[in-house]
Design an enzyme around this catalytic site. Sequence first.
Site, PDB file in Angstrom:
ATOM      1  N   ASN A   1       0.869  -1.176   0.000  1.00  0.00           N
ATOM      2  CA  ASN A   1       0.000   0.000   0.000  1.00  0.00           C
ATOM      3  C   ASN A   1       0.909   1.229   0.000  1.00  0.00           C
ATOM      4  OD1 ASN A   1      -1.794   2.046   0.517  1.00  0.00           O
ATOM      5  ND2 ASN A   1      -2.315   1.354   2.597  1.00  0.00           N
TER       6      ASN A   1
ATOM      7  N   GLU B   1      -5.395  -5.097  10.541  1.00  0.00           N
ATOM      8  CA  GLU B   1      -4.373  -4.078  10.750  1.00  0.00           C
ATOM      9  C   GLU B   1      -4.668  -3.325  12.043  1.00  0.00           C
ATOM     10  OE1 GLU B   1      -2.330  -2.918   6.824  1.00  0.00           O
ATOM     11  OE2 GLU B   1      -4.142  -1.721   6.974  1.00  0.00           O
TER      12      GLU B   1
ATOM     13  N   SER C   1       3.312  -2.131  10.297  1.00  0.00           N
ATOM     14  CA  SER C   1       4.763  -2.147  10.505  1.00  0.00           C
ATOM     15  C   SER C   1       5.414  -3.485  10.124  1.00  0.00           C
ATOM     16  CB  SER C   1       5.108  -1.769  11.946  1.00  0.00           C
ATOM     17  OG  SER C   1       4.695  -0.434  12.208  1.00  0.00           O
TER      18      SER C   1
ATOM     19  N   GLY D   1       2.313   2.230  10.728  1.00  0.00           N
ATOM     20  CA  GLY D   1       3.227   3.361  10.568  1.00  0.00           C
ATOM     21  C   GLY D   1       3.916   3.771  11.859  1.00  0.00           C
TER      22      GLY D   1
ATOM     23  N   GLU E   1      -6.786   4.485   7.755  1.00  0.00           N
ATOM     24  CA  GLU E   1      -6.652   5.931   7.518  1.00  0.00           C
ATOM     25  C   GLU E   1      -7.929   6.501   6.914  1.00  0.00           C
ATOM     26  OE1 GLU E   1      -2.954   5.413   5.484  1.00  0.00           O
ATOM     27  OE2 GLU E   1      -2.115   4.800   7.406  1.00  0.00           O
TER      28      GLU E   1
ATOM     29  N   LYS F   1       0.085   4.253  -0.249  1.00  0.00           N
ATOM     30  CA  LYS F   1      -0.572   5.427   0.357  1.00  0.00           C
ATOM     31  C   LYS F   1      -0.356   6.659  -0.541  1.00  0.00           C
ATOM     32  CE  LYS F   1      -0.126   3.215   4.779  1.00  0.00           C
ATOM     33  NZ  LYS F   1      -0.116   3.296   6.227  1.00  0.00           N
TER      34      LYS F   1
ATOM     35  N   HIS G   1      -9.544   1.013   4.788  1.00  0.00           N
ATOM     36  CA  HIS G   1      -8.236   1.149   5.437  1.00  0.00           C
ATOM     37  C   HIS G   1      -8.378   2.070   6.644  1.00  0.00           C
ATOM     38  CE1 HIS G   1      -4.163   2.481   6.245  1.00  0.00           C
ATOM     39  NE2 HIS G   1      -3.806   1.318   5.727  1.00  0.00           N
TER      40      HIS G   1
END
Length: 253
Positions: free
Chosen positions: A9, A169, A215, A175, A99, A11, A97
């Site tokens: 991904n 996730e 991560s 991140g 985010e 992003k 996702h």
Amino acid sequence: MSKPFVAGNWKMNTDSRGGIELAERIACGSLEIVSKKVTVAVCPPFVYLGAVANALRASSVAVGAQNMYFESKGAFTGEISASMLKDIGCTYVLCGHSERRHVIGETDELINKKVVAAVSGGLLPILCVGELLAEREASQTEKVITRQMKNGLAGLSAEKVLAVTVAYEPVWAIGTGRTATQQQAQQVHDFIRRLVAEMYDDQTAAEIRILYGGSVKPGNAADLMSQQDIDGLLVGGASLNADDFLAIIQAAV
Ligand code: PGA
């Protein structure tokens, strides 16, 4: 078990030249293992999808989008439909996702519409689920995952749900450099599989692919993949570096 699946991904990163170069290096470096032993996809930003899909046309690396809209066409300024993604050579699409849930504010209901539209539009959605740190600390992980899974997959039959890949996730691991331990990840993956058995049946639960993300690095990929219910990896930061992403692909085989 199905072939392991590793998705990158990207992003909101790369530019047109850098994205194509990255895609080409991944295609070249994974020539021997992709298709035979592992399924690989990259998810570039929308504006580079066509160029990356073109660059990967002769390879076995698939292309995914990071988002889509559930309507097929019309007055939805700024949105992209499943058929547009298919048209430029996309196979996968990330839905929900963290985010998009927590920064953009997408709801379970909206995510469900996207998942259903992706499946009926012939795309393979990757439904992302995961708890916030505060939810984990309040022992709410299973409750949150249950809500996200049941709402996210609402309306999909057992046959259709196998088009979906689930990605666990944990938001606190994305991140942050703080990966879930392989035991923490396995525990939730096992929970998700049992939940799918309850929502559908044992066969569907055995067949559905469940990726871990948060991560993932070359140094922890093999340990995560050694867990029984981890079928693949969704990689953010480390997928922007061809060597790291290739090492993760290798570790997943
Ligand atoms: P990360 O991101 O690997 O950079 O933690 C994972 C993701 O958001 O899919």
